[in-house]
Design a protein around this motif. Structure first.
Motif, PDB file in Angstrom:
ATOM      1  N   PHE A  90       0.852  -1.177   0.000  1.00  0.00           N
ATOM      2  CA  PHE A  90       0.000   0.000   0.000  1.00  0.00           C
ATOM      3  C   PHE A  90       0.893   1.235   0.000  1.00  0.00           C
ATOM      4  O   PHE A  90       1.971   1.240   0.585  1.00  0.00           O
ATOM      5  N   PRO A  91       0.447   2.298  -0.686  1.00  0.00           N
ATOM      6  CA  PRO A  91       1.279   3.486  -0.832  1.00  0.00           C
ATOM      7  C   PRO A  91       1.178   4.404   0.385  1.00  0.00           C
ATOM      8  O   PRO A  91       0.173   4.427   1.088  1.00  0.00           O
ATOM      9  N   PHE A  92       2.241   5.154   0.611  1.00  0.00           N
ATOM     10  CA  PHE A  92       2.226   6.223   1.595  1.00  0.00           C
ATOM     11  C   PHE A  92       3.161   7.323   1.110  1.00  0.00           C
ATOM     12  O   PHE A  92       4.005   7.097   0.271  1.00  0.00           O
ATOM     13  N   GLY A  93       2.974   8.493   1.617  1.00  0.00           N
ATOM     14  CA  GLY A  93       3.773   9.628   1.177  1.00  0.00           C
ATOM     15  C   GLY A  93       2.999  10.470   0.186  1.00  0.00           C
ATOM     16  O   GLY A  93       1.774  10.485   0.180  1.00  0.00           O
ATOM     17  N   GLN A  94       3.688  11.190  -0.667  1.00  0.00           N
ATOM     18  CA  GLN A  94       3.070  12.081  -1.652  1.00  0.00           C
ATOM     19  C   GLN A  94       2.754  11.295  -2.931  1.00  0.00           C
ATOM     20  O   GLN A  94       3.436  11.423  -3.943  1.00  0.00           O
ATOM     21  N   ILE A  95       1.682  10.530  -2.884  1.00  0.00           N
ATOM     22  CA  ILE A  95       1.367   9.670  -4.022  1.00  0.00           C
ATOM     23  C   ILE A  95       0.770  10.454  -5.186  1.00  0.00           C
ATOM     24  O   ILE A  95       0.817  10.003  -6.317  1.00  0.00           O
ATOM     25  N   GLU A  96       0.210  11.628  -4.919  1.00  0.00           N
ATOM     26  CA  GLU A  96      -0.367  12.425  -6.001  1.00  0.00           C
ATOM     27  C   GLU A  96       0.709  12.900  -6.971  1.00  0.00           C
ATOM     28  O   GLU A  96       0.468  13.056  -8.163  1.00  0.00           O
ATOM     29  N   GLN A  97       1.884  13.153  -6.461  1.00  0.00           N
ATOM     30  CA  GLN A  97       2.983  13.650  -7.283  1.00  0.00           C
ATOM     31  C   GLN A  97       3.910  12.525  -7.754  1.00  0.00           C
ATOM     32  O   GLN A  97       4.902  12.778  -8.409  1.00  0.00           O
ATOM     33  N   GLY A  98       3.591  11.300  -7.392  1.00  0.00           N
ATOM     34  CA  GLY A  98       4.423  10.180  -7.806  1.00  0.00           C
ATOM     35  C   GLY A  98       5.706  10.045  -7.017  1.00  0.00           C
ATOM     36  O   GLY A  98       6.622   9.352  -7.435  1.00  0.00           O
ATOM     37  N   LYS A  99       5.770  10.679  -5.860  1.00  0.00           N
ATOM     38  CA  LYS A  99       6.985  10.629  -5.054  1.00  0.00           C
ATOM     39  C   LYS A  99       6.789   9.823  -3.779  1.00  0.00           C
ATOM     40  O   LYS A  99       7.568   9.948  -2.855  1.00  0.00           O
ATOM     41  N   GLY A 100       5.759   9.031  -3.743  1.00  0.00           N
ATOM     42  CA  GLY A 100       5.485   8.246  -2.551  1.00  0.00           C
ATOM     43  C   GLY A 100       6.276   6.950  -2.523  1.00  0.00           C
ATOM     44  O   GLY A 100       7.142   6.686  -3.371  1.00  0.00           O
ATOM     45  N   TYR A 101       5.962   6.134  -1.544  1.00  0.00           N
ATOM     46  CA  TYR A 101       6.625   4.850  -1.366  1.00  0.00           C
ATOM     47  C   TYR A 101       5.575   3.765  -1.189  1.00  0.00           C
ATOM     48  O   TYR A 101       4.426   4.037  -0.875  1.00  0.00           O
ATOM     49  N   LEU A 102       5.996   2.537  -1.406  1.00  0.00           N
ATOM     50  CA  LEU A 102       5.139   1.381  -1.199  1.00  0.00           C
ATOM     51  C   LEU A 102       5.649   0.594  -0.005  1.00  0.00           C
ATOM     52  O   LEU A 102       6.851   0.319   0.101  1.00  0.00           O
ATOM     53  N   PHE A 103       4.740   0.232   0.888  1.00  0.00           N
ATOM     54  CA  PHE A 103       5.074  -0.655   2.003  1.00  0.00           C
ATOM     55  C   PHE A 103       4.478  -2.010   1.663  1.00  0.00           C
ATOM     56  O   PHE A 103       3.262  -2.165   1.596  1.00  0.00           O
ATOM     57  N   ASP A 104       5.330  -2.988   1.443  1.00  0.00           N
ATOM     58  CA  ASP A 104       4.897  -4.314   0.998  1.00  0.00           C
ATOM     59  C   ASP A 104       4.692  -5.221   2.210  1.00  0.00           C
ATOM     60  O   ASP A 104       5.650  -5.587   2.891  1.00  0.00           O
ATOM     61  N   ILE A 105       3.441  -5.574   2.451  1.00  0.00           N
ATOM     62  CA  ILE A 105       3.109  -6.426   3.594  1.00  0.00           C
ATOM     63  C   ILE A 105       3.622  -7.846   3.371  1.00  0.00           C
ATOM     64  O   ILE A 105       4.118  -8.490   4.299  1.00  0.00           O
ATOM     65  N   PHE A 106       3.523  -8.346   2.138  1.00  0.00           N
ATOM     66  CA  PHE A 106       4.021  -9.689   1.846  1.00  0.00           C
ATOM     67  C   PHE A 106       5.518  -9.796   2.133  1.00  0.00           C
ATOM     68  O   PHE A 106       5.974 -10.738   2.772  1.00  0.00           O
ATOM     69  N   ALA A 107       6.288  -8.824   1.655  1.00  0.00           N
ATOM     70  CA  ALA A 107       7.731  -8.847   1.889  1.00  0.00           C
ATOM     71  C   ALA A 107       8.045  -8.724   3.375  1.00  0.00           C
ATOM     72  O   ALA A 107       8.978  -9.356   3.875  1.00  0.00           O
ATOM     73  N   PHE A 108       7.252  -7.929   4.103  1.00  0.00           N
ATOM     74  CA  PHE A 108       7.472  -7.768   5.538  1.00  0.00           C
ATOM     75  C   PHE A 108       7.208  -9.077   6.285  1.00  0.00           C
ATOM     76  O   PHE A 108       7.991  -9.479   7.145  1.00  0.00           O
ATOM     77  N   VAL A 109       6.109  -9.752   5.932  1.00  0.00           N
ATOM     78  CA  VAL A 109       5.797 -11.033   6.580  1.00  0.00           C
ATOM     79  C   VAL A 109       6.858 -12.074   6.234  1.00  0.00           C
ATOM     80  O   VAL A 109       7.315 -12.826   7.111  1.00  0.00           O
TER      81      VAL A 109
END
Length: 123
Positions: A90-109
């Protein structure tokens, strides 16, 4: 039980990456596709075999791979032809400008599971 489930999950992860690489029409170079194959196909296969046979070196490679995939930029990497083969991000950060990040739950688990597998057993 955890070792077998991890091996199955990593095998499916490598299979999805292989299908992405084989059945897509990427305009990337052979070198970029080769690096993608090493990172997202070969390392999970090594992790599969290592989790079945108890080799800590191969499991450490998967730990490193999953640690790099937990948080990544929203915009695709220019080096890889595709993103990770499987992602529950799921994305977080400034996603409207395309400068956000993705936090991958699968990779974290997977990171937590693989780290648990590396934990020394009590005697």
């Amino acid at each position: 039980m955890v070792h077998k489930l991890t091996a199955i999950t990593l095998s499916i992860y490598a299979l999805i990456a292989g299908c992405l690489l084989l059945f897509s029409y990427a305009d990337k170079t052979i070198w970029q596709q080769f690096i993608y194959a090493i990172i997202f196909i070969v390392i999970p296969i090594i992790g599969t075999l290592s989790s079945l046979y108890g080799d800590k070196g191969g499991i450490s490679l998967v730990l490193l791979l999953m640690a790099t995939q937990v948080i990544r930029p929203l915009t695709p990497f220019e080096f890889f032809p595709f993103h990770a083969p499987f992602s529950l991000a799921f994305p977080f950060g400034q996603i409207e400008q395309g400068k956000g990040y993705l936090f991958d739950i699968f990779a974290f688990v997977m990171l937590l599971v693989v780290a648990f597998m590396l934990k020394p057993k009590k005697q």
